[in-house]
Design a protein around this motif. Structure first.
Motif, PDB file in Angstrom:
ATOM      1  N   ASP A 179     -50.412  -9.772 119.364  1.00  0.00           N
ATOM      2  CA  ASP A 179     -51.256  -8.784 118.703  1.00  0.00           C
ATOM      3  C   ASP A 179     -50.419  -7.945 117.752  1.00  0.00           C
ATOM      4  N   ILE A 180     -50.978  -7.673 116.584  1.00  0.00           N
ATOM      5  CA  ILE A 180     -50.385  -6.781 115.602  1.00  0.00           C
ATOM      6  C   ILE A 180     -51.165  -5.483 115.681  1.00  0.00           C
ATOM      7  N   GLU A 181     -50.458  -4.374 115.824  1.00  0.00           N
ATOM      8  CA  GLU A 181     -51.103  -3.056 115.888  1.00  0.00           C
ATOM      9  C   GLU A 181     -50.962  -2.365 114.545  1.00  0.00           C
ATOM     10  N   GLY A 182     -52.044  -1.744 114.088  1.00  0.00           N
ATOM     11  CA  GLY A 182     -52.025  -0.999 112.838  1.00  0.00           C
ATOM     12  C   GLY A 182     -51.438   0.385 113.026  1.00  0.00           C
ATOM     13  N   PHE A 183     -51.577   1.207 112.001  1.00  0.00           N
ATOM     14  CA  PHE A 183     -51.029   2.559 111.971  1.00  0.00           C
ATOM     15  C   PHE A 183     -52.113   3.597 112.207  1.00  0.00           C
ATOM     16  N   PRO A 184     -51.710   4.801 112.624  1.00  0.00           N
ATOM     17  CA  PRO A 184     -52.677   5.891 112.627  1.00  0.00           C
ATOM     18  C   PRO A 184     -53.022   6.260 111.180  1.00  0.00           C
ATOM     19  N   PRO A 185     -54.125   6.929 110.971  1.00  0.00           N
ATOM     20  CA  PRO A 185     -54.515   7.248 109.599  1.00  0.00           C
ATOM     21  C   PRO A 185     -53.614   8.303 108.960  1.00  0.00           C
ATOM     22  N   ILE A 186     -53.551   8.266 107.645  1.00  0.00           N
ATOM     23  CA  ILE A 186     -53.032   9.380 106.860  1.00  0.00           C
ATOM     24  C   ILE A 186     -54.281  10.209 106.568  1.00  0.00           C
ATOM     25  N   VAL A 187     -54.404  11.377 107.148  1.00  0.00           N
ATOM     26  CA  VAL A 187     -55.643  12.145 106.996  1.00  0.00           C
ATOM     27  C   VAL A 187     -55.394  13.605 107.325  1.00  0.00           C
ATOM     28  N   SER A 188     -56.184  14.461 106.716  1.00  0.00           N
ATOM     29  CA  SER A 188     -56.199  15.880 107.055  1.00  0.00           C
ATOM     30  C   SER A 188     -57.654  16.310 107.156  1.00  0.00           C
ATOM     31  N   LEU A 222     -61.802   8.330 101.635  1.00  0.00           N
ATOM     32  CA  LEU A 222     -61.085   7.447 102.555  1.00  0.00           C
ATOM     33  C   LEU A 222     -60.882   6.100 101.886  1.00  0.00           C
ATOM     34  N   ILE A 223     -59.630   5.653 101.856  1.00  0.00           N
ATOM     35  CA  ILE A 223     -59.294   4.316 101.364  1.00  0.00           C
ATOM     36  C   ILE A 223     -59.016   3.452 102.586  1.00  0.00           C
ATOM     37  N   LEU A 224     -59.738   2.343 102.692  1.00  0.00           N
ATOM     38  CA  LEU A 224     -59.588   1.452 103.843  1.00  0.00           C
ATOM     39  C   LEU A 224     -59.015   0.103 103.436  1.00  0.00           C
ATOM     40  N   GLY A 225     -57.928  -0.267 104.077  1.00  0.00           N
ATOM     41  CA  GLY A 225     -57.405  -1.614 103.982  1.00  0.00           C
ATOM     42  C   GLY A 225     -57.843  -2.396 105.210  1.00  0.00           C
ATOM     43  N   SER A 226     -57.275  -3.586 105.376  1.00  0.00           N
ATOM     44  CA  SER A 226     -57.618  -4.388 106.546  1.00  0.00           C
ATOM     45  C   SER A 226     -56.583  -4.209 107.651  1.00  0.00           C
ATOM     46  N   MET A 227     -55.339  -4.604 107.382  1.00  0.00           N
ATOM     47  CA  MET A 227     -54.253  -4.528 108.360  1.00  0.00           C
ATOM     48  C   MET A 227     -52.943  -4.529 107.589  1.00  0.00           C
ATOM     49  N   PRO A 228     -51.935  -3.738 108.011  1.00  0.00           N
ATOM     50  CA  PRO A 228     -50.660  -3.724 107.291  1.00  0.00           C
ATOM     51  C   PRO A 228     -50.001  -5.104 107.244  1.00  0.00           C
ATOM     52  N   SER A 229     -49.297  -5.346 106.147  1.00  0.00           N
ATOM     53  CA  SER A 229     -48.539  -6.593 105.994  1.00  0.00           C
ATOM     54  C   SER A 229     -47.325  -6.583 106.920  1.00  0.00           C
ATOM     55  N   ALA A 282     -47.864  13.221 101.602  1.00  0.00           N
ATOM     56  CA  ALA A 282     -48.220  14.623 101.356  1.00  0.00           C
ATOM     57  C   ALA A 282     -49.039  14.761 100.065  1.00  0.00           C
ATOM     58  N   VAL A 283     -48.665  14.029  99.028  1.00  0.00           N
ATOM     59  CA  VAL A 283     -49.408  14.089  97.761  1.00  0.00           C
ATOM     60  C   VAL A 283     -50.839  13.603  97.970  1.00  0.00           C
ATOM     61  N   LEU A 284     -51.013  12.534  98.727  1.00  0.00           N
ATOM     62  CA  LEU A 284     -52.369  12.063  99.006  1.00  0.00           C
ATOM     63  C   LEU A 284     -53.171  13.136  99.739  1.00  0.00           C
ATOM     64  N   LEU A 285     -52.570  13.723 100.756  1.00  0.00           N
ATOM     65  CA  LEU A 285     -53.262  14.749 101.523  1.00  0.00           C
ATOM     66  C   LEU A 285     -53.602  15.958 100.652  1.00  0.00           C
ATOM     67  N   GLU A 286     -52.689  16.349  99.774  1.00  0.00           N
ATOM     68  CA  GLU A 286     -52.943  17.460  98.851  1.00  0.00           C
ATOM     69  C   GLU A 286     -54.140  17.163  97.950  1.00  0.00           C
ATOM     70  N   ASN A 287     -54.365  15.893  97.672  1.00  0.00           N
ATOM     71  CA  ASN A 287     -55.477  15.472  96.823  1.00  0.00           C
ATOM     72  C   ASN A 287     -56.703  15.041  97.621  1.00  0.00           C
ATOM     73  N   LYS A 288     -56.696  15.362  98.905  1.00  0.00           N
ATOM     74  CA  LYS A 288     -57.839  15.126  99.804  1.00  0.00           C
ATOM     75  C   LYS A 288     -58.186  13.648  99.951  1.00  0.00           C
TER      76      LYS A 288
END
Length: 171
Positions: free
Chosen positions: A3-12, A18-25, A63-69
């Motif tokens: 099993d490959i586990e993904g990451f927690p979200p980048i979110v505030s 919200l930008i959604l991908g499928s699974m990290p490379s 941080a830049v992404l979070l600053e831009n919501k």
């Protein structure tokens, strides 16, 4: 196949998009960074749109992404896959992230953008049917994949298509 586990979200709590991908490379998993493959256009696009340029540290880009919501996550929490291609994901192995809890917690998110077709396909099949009327306000749009495997558009064309994420969110 493990099993490959993904990451927690980048979110505030201020996130509106919200930008959604499928699974990290595989490269992203090794680096423990969203869109860590140097050939992926995600960070060059985020650089052009928000100033989250690839030469900045990963923490600064986040941080830049979070600053831009802007929030980033993947549809899949885990799966089995040979290599990095979405087409190699074993469908019977997929486990999706908990979007009911996510959208309940991050109430300002109004627009969801899919980074390519696989994220949209899995979301529409496995997530959308489980979202109740509380989340009927969400707007969805698929964007061209930033993956180096999606070479039908050049970087300038991808940036142009992705500009839509900068449009103001209507509440």
């Amino acid at each position: 196949m493990a099993d490959i586990e993904g990451f927690p979200p980048i979110v505030s709590g201020e996130a509106q998009v919200l930008i959604l991908g499928s699974m990290p490379s595989e490269v992203s998993l090794l680096k423990q960074q969203y869109y860590g493959h140097p050939g992926n256009a995600f960070w060059p696009i985020m650089g052009a749109l928000f100033g989250a340029f690839p030469n900045l540290s990963y923490e600064r880009r986040r941080a830049v992404l979070l600053e831009n919501k802007v929030a980033v996550w993947d549809v899949l929490q885990s799966c089995q896959r040979h290599g990095s291609l979405d087409s190699n994901i074993a469908w019977a192995s997929i486990r999706t992230n908990d979007f009911v809890s996510f959208f309940a917690e991050y109430k300002f998110i109004r627009r969801v953008f899919f980074n390519g077709g696989m994220a949209e396909k899995v979301y529409k099949k496995h997530i959308l049917p489980g979202l109740d009327q509380r989340f009927a306000y969400l707007e969805y749009q698929r964007l061209p994949s930033t993956s180096p495997a999606h070479a039908s558009l050049n970087l300038a064309q991808k940036i142009e298509a992705w500009k839509v994420i900068r449009q103001p969110v209507v509440k």
